[in-house]
Scaffold this active site. Sequence first.
Site, mmCIF file in Angstrom:
data_model
loop_
_atom_site.group_PDB
_atom_site.id
_atom_site.type_symbol
_atom_site.label_atom_id
_atom_site.label_comp_id
_atom_site.label_asym_id
_atom_site.label_seq_id
_atom_site.Cartn_x
_atom_site.Cartn_y
_atom_site.Cartn_z
ATOM 1 N N GLU A 189 -15.805 -11.361 3.485
ATOM 2 C CA GLU A 189 -14.654 -11.088 2.622
ATOM 3 C C GLU A 189 -13.991 -12.383 2.147
ATOM 4 O OE1 GLU A 189 -11.192 -9.623 4.659
ATOM 5 O OE2 GLU A 189 -10.659 -8.292 3.003
ATOM 6 N N CYS A 192 -10.506 -1.790 14.746
ATOM 7 C CA CYS A 192 -10.748 -3.220 14.952
ATOM 8 C C CYS A 192 -10.834 -3.609 16.422
ATOM 9 C CB CYS A 192 -9.652 -4.031 14.293
ATOM 10 S SG CYS A 192 -9.271 -3.475 12.632
ATOM 11 N N GLU A 219 1.984 1.744 -3.417
ATOM 12 C CA GLU A 219 0.858 2.248 -4.208
ATOM 13 C C GLU A 219 0.677 3.754 -3.973
ATOM 14 O OE1 GLU A 219 -2.762 0.206 -3.224
ATOM 15 O OE2 GLU A 219 -3.846 0.968 -4.967
ATOM 16 N N CYS A 252 -8.301 -2.167 4.234
ATOM 17 C CA CYS A 252 -8.139 -3.280 5.177
ATOM 18 C C CYS A 252 -9.444 -3.733 5.799
ATOM 19 C CB CYS A 252 -7.204 -2.877 6.315
ATOM 20 S SG CYS A 252 -5.613 -2.358 5.736
ATOM 21 N N SER A 272 -7.451 1.508 -2.224
ATOM 22 C CA SER A 272 -6.233 0.764 -2.492
ATOM 23 C C SER A 272 -6.616 -0.593 -3.054
ATOM 24 C CB SER A 272 -5.454 0.583 -1.186
ATOM 25 O OG SER A 272 -4.513 -0.451 -1.333
ATOM 26 N N LYS A 304 -15.094 -10.087 7.930
ATOM 27 C CA LYS A 304 -14.040 -10.910 7.326
ATOM 28 C C LYS A 304 -14.595 -12.243 6.840
ATOM 29 C CE LYS A 304 -10.426 -8.193 8.367
ATOM 30 N NZ LYS A 304 -9.654 -7.506 7.315
ATOM 31 N N GLU A 357 -13.031 -12.894 -5.585
ATOM 32 C CA GLU A 357 -11.707 -12.333 -5.893
ATOM 33 C C GLU A 357 -10.620 -12.891 -4.985
ATOM 34 O OE1 GLU A 357 -15.038 -10.705 -6.047
ATOM 35 O OE2 GLU A 357 -14.190 -9.224 -4.714
ATOM 36 N N GLU A 370 0.825 -1.202 0.000
ATOM 37 C CA GLU A 370 0.000 0.000 0.000
ATOM 38 C C GLU A 370 0.866 1.261 0.000
ATOM 39 O OE1 GLU A 370 -3.971 -0.378 1.877
ATOM 40 O OE2 GLU A 370 -3.257 1.274 3.125
#
Lengths: 159, 584
Positions: free
Chosen positions: B364, B509, B285, B302, B322, B361, B369, B282
């Site tokens: 996710e 988190c 990037e 994230c 990102s 998560k 992907e 990142e």
Amino acid sequence: MSVECGCAADEKLEKLSAVIEAEKDNPGSLIRILHEAQELYGYLPVEVQQFVSEKTGIPLAEIYGVVTFYAQFSLKPKGQYKINVCLGTACYVKGADGILERLKKELNMDVGDCTADGKFSLDACRCVGACGLAPVIMINDDCYGRLVPDEVPGVLAKY
Amino acid sequence: MNTVNIKIDGVALTVPEGTTVLEAARMANVNIPTLCFLKDINQIGACRMCVVEIKGARALQAACVYPVSEGLEVITNSQKVRDARKVTLELILSNHDRQCLTCVRSENCELQKLSKLLNVNDIRFKALTDKETQPVDDSSVSIVRNNNKCVLCRRCVSVCQKVQTVSVIETINRGFRTRIGCAFDKPLGETSCVNCGQCIAVCPVGALSENTHIPQVWNAIADPDKYVVFQTAPAVRASIGEAFGLAIGERCTGKMVSAIRRLGVDKVFDTDTGADLTIMEEGTELLNRIKNGGKLPLITSCSPGWIKFCEHNYPDFLDNLSSCKSPHEMFGAVLKTYYAQKMGIDPAKMYVVSVMPCTAKKFEAQREEMKNSSGFVDVDAVLTTRELARMIEEAGIDFNALPDTDFDDPMGNATGAGVIFGATGGVMEAALRTVADVLTGESAPMEKIDYHAVRGIEGIKEAEVEVAGIKVRLAVASGLGNARKLLDSIRAGEANYDFIEIMACPGGCVNGGGQIIQPSSVRSWTDLRTERAKILYDEDKALPLRKSHDNPAIKELYSEFYKEPGSEKAHHDLHTHYKARPKF
């Protein structure tokens, strides 16, 4: 978006947009907007509620919460002739439940529904203020009092 | 501050104006029972558990919403008050699904606790038989709703609407037919719910819980063919001790690692290593976008709750995100490619379990992907902090008596930068530490790597830092309501940034929807976000390496496998893409 509600769909949508535009910054405007929407469409289908949500920024879930909270809002289409059976105390003791049962049987549907041809819809309501005529039903603005179940087919035949 | 003089149960005290009777009673050492109350989130006086007598008032009043005034006299403990509370509770219990023995919240249930506190030993009222059993909504891969256990406190609705502005749940119908659900009674899994799990974290009972992966994880551990690797997110160590009676804010990383090892897994790694890797990718990037006139601001990726929120509500910002996968997904990809190759393990037999403070998560991990790096899913199962605690209990492990042990080598050695990923502002700070060194070509001394401007629990933080002569405009938002405010100001052209960190949960988190649930009686009066974040910042300070690019495992990974950050191979394995999703 498209709202499939008959030939004058765009006109209805324009009217609804105008109401939302005029109301949306006023506190408590949602109920007034929904009233107008129901006037225009006869009921509040998912597309209409999504449209109101888009335009006002009020979340769809909140709108649905309000619509299901108040008995006067409907999620189902209403018929050309809206039958309201009074189940207020006076009508009830005078046998309104028998009238309602007969209507359900004659029209072959449940309370809250609409006939397949869109002609009649059936709802139960509380006191219409004509207790002296109990039991009472309303069909649109027509009032029928002192009914007995066997008179129901004759009343329906007038429409 | 103006104060007023009041009396609670005959005890005179002086309290600030605007205090509620509930808060004032705490100052007089009186605990008034509550059920729907959750400070700052749900103060609606709905459940009537906190009723008290107020001298001169017509009826009993709800203490949680009643403000004090000069000369107020309150009785919290009279026969009338006790009877009223008890009857109310009995009525709530009368149609509650009272199968406590098999309830996920047994022994951590506010309703159960109230029954005991109010000495309810018989429920005189029978449930009306016409209230049918409501179907359990398990359509979401993250969140399960069982309305038969719902007490209609509306805390989930408040947190979803007011704090997160996701607004997919609401009270439907009225009176006895009231229930919590989505618009048009759509199953939760088909709505724009972002799976943040804040609703679970605030639920006082067992009406909301995570879609559990415990059975499949036990099966994998029991399967001799499977090579089971656990990885734990930074925030897990900041909360898991609470499940075993440790104080909030007590660090227990070593005990957690020991406990997981005793579950019978093959390796225990630290997701923080994945976080270090995320920073390399990142950070690169960000540098590329700044140098080459790429799309700015760059927004961190994230937090999968934030990602789905963006896909539904801010599709115009998808190019700002990102392209980096989140740390545990990156780490899963590395484990099933580089690590599997290096250790001679068949990636088909590797079973990666992520322990996360997060329910999003779970969603996710099953995104399409996330299957393209090794040909297998990067992560096979996601456990919340709560689920891990349940497995440790089920295994009969005495958590508090465990010795401290370290994560396994070589993927267990993370830096302090990876650790602070669990708190709001942490990803930003970790990125700045690396970007600054890369740009200057020097190693900044330790006393210069604490970026205090991005720390703390404020919902939106802004800063401008100068990194090697380049001014970088930063913003950090936590909680999706704050993210919405920030993005709206950018959309309106009122604000402009180069780099933004967004975390879905308020405080980051550490306060995730998968963390150990603290009842209102605790979380209303303790700032969980600050206490838990302190663990991470302490651990960061204590670690010898505090910059992601100093991590030897990461250096080795690049020299042996990915060549350099942002390489084609790195892009294939470690990066992803997003898609616009419908608002309704």
